[in-house]
Design an enzyme around this catalytic site. Structure first.
Site, PDB file in Angstrom:
ATOM      1  N   GLY A  88       3.478  -4.035   4.084  1.00  0.00           N
ATOM      2  CA  GLY A  88       3.208  -5.440   4.382  1.00  0.00           C
ATOM      3  C   GLY A  88       3.227  -6.309   3.135  1.00  0.00           C
ATOM      4  O   GLY A  88       3.764  -5.913   2.098  1.00  0.00           O
ATOM      5  N   GLN A 147      -2.080   7.138  -0.699  1.00  0.00           N
ATOM      6  CA  GLN A 147      -1.240   6.995  -1.896  1.00  0.00           C
ATOM      7  C   GLN A 147      -1.885   6.156  -2.988  1.00  0.00           C
ATOM      8  O   GLN A 147      -1.261   5.869  -3.996  1.00  0.00           O
ATOM      9  CB  GLN A 147       0.152   6.461  -1.525  1.00  0.00           C
ATOM     10  CG  GLN A 147       0.191   5.012  -1.075  1.00  0.00           C
ATOM     11  CD  GLN A 147       1.585   4.615  -0.570  1.00  0.00           C
ATOM     12  OE1 GLN A 147       1.980   4.973   0.521  1.00  0.00           O
ATOM     13  NE2 GLN A 147       2.330   3.891  -1.398  1.00  0.00           N
ATOM     14  N   SER A 150       7.698  -8.100  -5.963  1.00  0.00           N
ATOM     15  CA  SER A 150       6.706  -7.072  -5.648  1.00  0.00           C
ATOM     16  C   SER A 150       5.510  -7.751  -5.002  1.00  0.00           C
ATOM     17  O   SER A 150       5.133  -8.865  -5.401  1.00  0.00           O
ATOM     18  CB  SER A 150       6.249  -6.380  -6.941  1.00  0.00           C
ATOM     19  OG  SER A 150       5.047  -5.670  -6.713  1.00  0.00           O
ATOM     20  N   SER A 151       4.912  -7.080  -4.030  1.00  0.00           N
ATOM     21  CA  SER A 151       3.712  -7.643  -3.402  1.00  0.00           C
ATOM     22  C   SER A 151       2.614  -7.809  -4.444  1.00  0.00           C
ATOM     23  O   SER A 151       1.756  -8.682  -4.328  1.00  0.00           O
ATOM     24  CB  SER A 151       3.228  -6.741  -2.265  1.00  0.00           C
ATOM     25  OG  SER A 151       4.300  -6.497  -1.379  1.00  0.00           O
ATOM     26  N   GLY A 205      13.527   0.514  -1.124  1.00  0.00           N
ATOM     27  CA  GLY A 205      13.959  -0.296  -2.257  1.00  0.00           C
ATOM     28  C   GLY A 205      14.113   0.555  -3.516  1.00  0.00           C
ATOM     29  O   GLY A 205      13.340   1.485  -3.752  1.00  0.00           O
ATOM     30  N   ASP A 255      11.110   0.972  -6.362  1.00  0.00           N
ATOM     31  CA  ASP A 255      10.303   2.197  -6.451  1.00  0.00           C
ATOM     32  C   ASP A 255      11.290   3.360  -6.524  1.00  0.00           C
ATOM     33  O   ASP A 255      11.444   4.112  -5.560  1.00  0.00           O
ATOM     34  CB  ASP A 255       9.384   2.304  -5.237  1.00  0.00           C
ATOM     35  CG  ASP A 255       8.362   1.187  -5.213  1.00  0.00           C
ATOM     36  OD1 ASP A 255       7.466   1.191  -6.066  1.00  0.00           O
ATOM     37  OD2 ASP A 255       8.478   0.289  -4.355  1.00  0.00           O
ATOM     38  N   GLY A 263      12.457  -9.105  -0.985  1.00  0.00           N
ATOM     39  CA  GLY A 263      12.917  -7.726  -1.225  1.00  0.00           C
ATOM     40  C   GLY A 263      12.845  -6.905   0.062  1.00  0.00           C
ATOM     41  O   GLY A 263      13.773  -6.158   0.396  1.00  0.00           O
ATOM     42  N   HIS A 264      11.753  -7.041   0.794  1.00  0.00           N
ATOM     43  CA  HIS A 264      11.623  -6.313   2.063  1.00  0.00           C
ATOM     44  C   HIS A 264      12.661  -6.802   3.080  1.00  0.00           C
ATOM     45  O   HIS A 264      13.211  -6.014   3.844  1.00  0.00           O
ATOM     46  CB  HIS A 264      10.225  -6.513   2.666  1.00  0.00           C
ATOM     47  CG  HIS A 264       9.110  -5.961   1.838  1.00  0.00           C
ATOM     48  ND1 HIS A 264       8.256  -6.761   1.111  1.00  0.00           N
ATOM     49  CD2 HIS A 264       8.706  -4.689   1.624  1.00  0.00           C
ATOM     50  CE1 HIS A 264       7.367  -6.011   0.494  1.00  0.00           C
ATOM     51  NE2 HIS A 264       7.613  -4.747   0.777  1.00  0.00           N
ATOM     52  N   LEU A 284       4.964  -9.003   2.794  1.00  0.00           N
ATOM     53  CA  LEU A 284       6.418  -8.937   2.654  1.00  0.00           C
ATOM     54  C   LEU A 284       6.974 -10.092   1.827  1.00  0.00           C
ATOM     55  O   LEU A 284       6.437 -11.196   1.828  1.00  0.00           O
ATOM     56  CB  LEU A 284       7.065  -8.953   4.047  1.00  0.00           C
ATOM     57  CG  LEU A 284       6.614  -7.827   4.983  1.00  0.00           C
ATOM     58  CD1 LEU A 284       7.380  -7.913   6.302  1.00  0.00           C
ATOM     59  CD2 LEU A 284       6.803  -6.456   4.360  1.00  0.00           C
TER      60      LEU A 284
HETATM   61  O1  PAF Z   1       7.058   1.444  -0.799  1.00  0.00           O
HETATM   62  C1  PAF Z   1       6.074   1.287  -0.048  1.00  0.00           C
HETATM   63  O2  PAF Z   1       5.740   0.173   0.369  1.00  0.00           O
HETATM   64  C2  PAF Z   1       5.237   2.483   0.362  1.00  0.00           C
HETATM   65  O3  PAF Z   1       5.105   3.382  -0.677  1.00  0.00           O
HETATM   66  C3  PAF Z   1       5.758   3.180   1.643  1.00  0.00           C
HETATM   67  C4  PAF Z   1       7.156   3.777   1.433  1.00  0.00           C
HETATM   68  C5  PAF Z   1       5.782   2.204   2.785  1.00  0.00           C
HETATM   69  C6  PAF Z   1       4.829   4.345   2.026  1.00  0.00           C
HETATM   70  O4  PAF Z   1       3.529   3.907   2.265  1.00  0.00           O
END
Ligand code: PAF
Length: 282
Positions: free
Chosen positions: A31, A61, A185-186, A147, A150, A36-37, A33
């Protein structure tokens, strides 16, 4: 666009989508967004008949001292952007739906997770692999779009899919940047005005180093210069600046094959990452 929060509804919506035939692309996101998204969704639409996007801020994560609690959440405007971009289904489960028994079954990321963010953020890529494996199982996409910003994550996911034989085509999309070069980037939302100005030093110094390496400057020297420029701009600490093989992420000291120059560093409390392709001159 349907917004779906339960697994049974998701199964039903996906089977209706698939009834008419066609392929499904998944765009996993957390989210908050930005363009980029939306570029990921646009690529997904080019490559598949139906696009499913997910929004899930994945606790597994984030490290204990990281920004899980303050990670930006704005689902209503995210949903509008995804709908405009042509998304068919927004999959937005809560933590209990994603991890009904807690994360008792996890995926351990493979060798692509070694070093770089794998060292700087212990457990991060296991969390990514765990949630992406679950998303793949829930959505069963034909392709999934990530993307290149990352970059290590993209390779970790590719390696997982190859290793587990999941048969999903993993597509990487080049990083989208603001006019001054900063990668979208968010987390840019955390930067103060001064930090936002200073942040340009990251793409700029990486770009200069990439050119220098291609022109024959020794890799160590070019990397030292990036570190100096980042420090001068106020980045502290610098987690890493490294040249790695573009497909295996093995460390490289000479540019004898396609490479990626990757960096991660803090501006104040905000951790920024970026990377650029570095190709040997013809
Ligand atoms: O890149 C991200 O936003 C996150 O690492 C992902 C791939 C949605 C996994 O939570």
């Amino acid at each position: 666009m349907q917004i779906i929060r339960g697994k049974a509804e998701l199964r039903q919506a996906l089977s209706m989508l698939r009834e008419g035939g066609g392929t499904v692309a998944l765009v996993p996101t957390m989210g908050a967004l930005h363009a980029g998204h939306i570029a990921l969704v646009a690529e997904a639409r080019q490559r598949a008949d139906h696009v499913v996007a997910s929004i899930f801020v994945n606790p597994t994560q984030f490290g204990a001292n990281e920004d899980l609690g303050r990670y930006p959440r704005r689902e209503a405007s995210d949903a509008r952007m995804l709908e405009e971009a042509g998304t068919a289904i927004l999959w937005a489960p809560d933590v209990d739906t994603m991890y009904p028994n807690g994360p008792e079954i996890t995926v351990k990321a493979g060798p692509a997770a070694a070093g770089l963010d794998g060292d700087a953020r212990p457990g991060h890529f296991d969390g990514v692999a765990t949630v992406v494996a679950r998303l793949f199982d829930q959505v069963r996409p034909d392709i999934a779009v990530f993307g290149e910003k990352d970059y290590q994550q993209l390779l970790v996911v590719r390696q997982m899919v190859a290793s587990l034989g999941l048969g999903i085509d993993i597509v990487g999309v080049p990083t989208q940047r603001d006019a001054d070069g900063l990668a979208l980037s968010s987390r840019n939302a955390y930067l103060s005005e001064d930090e936002r100005r200073a942040a340009r030093a990251l793409p700029r110094s990486l770009g200069e180093a990439a050119q220098a390496i291609i022109a024959g400057t020794p890799v160590v020297e070019a990397i030292d210069r990036v570190r100096e420029k980042l420090a001068a701009a106020g980045f502290d600490p610098i987690d890493y600046v490294e040249l790695r093989d573009a497909s295996t992420l093995e460390p490289m000291t000479t540019l004898d094959r396609p490479a990626r120059l990757l960096a991660a560093a803090f501006l104040g409390r905000t951790r920024l990452i970026d990377n650029l392709p570095v190709e040997p001159a013809e």
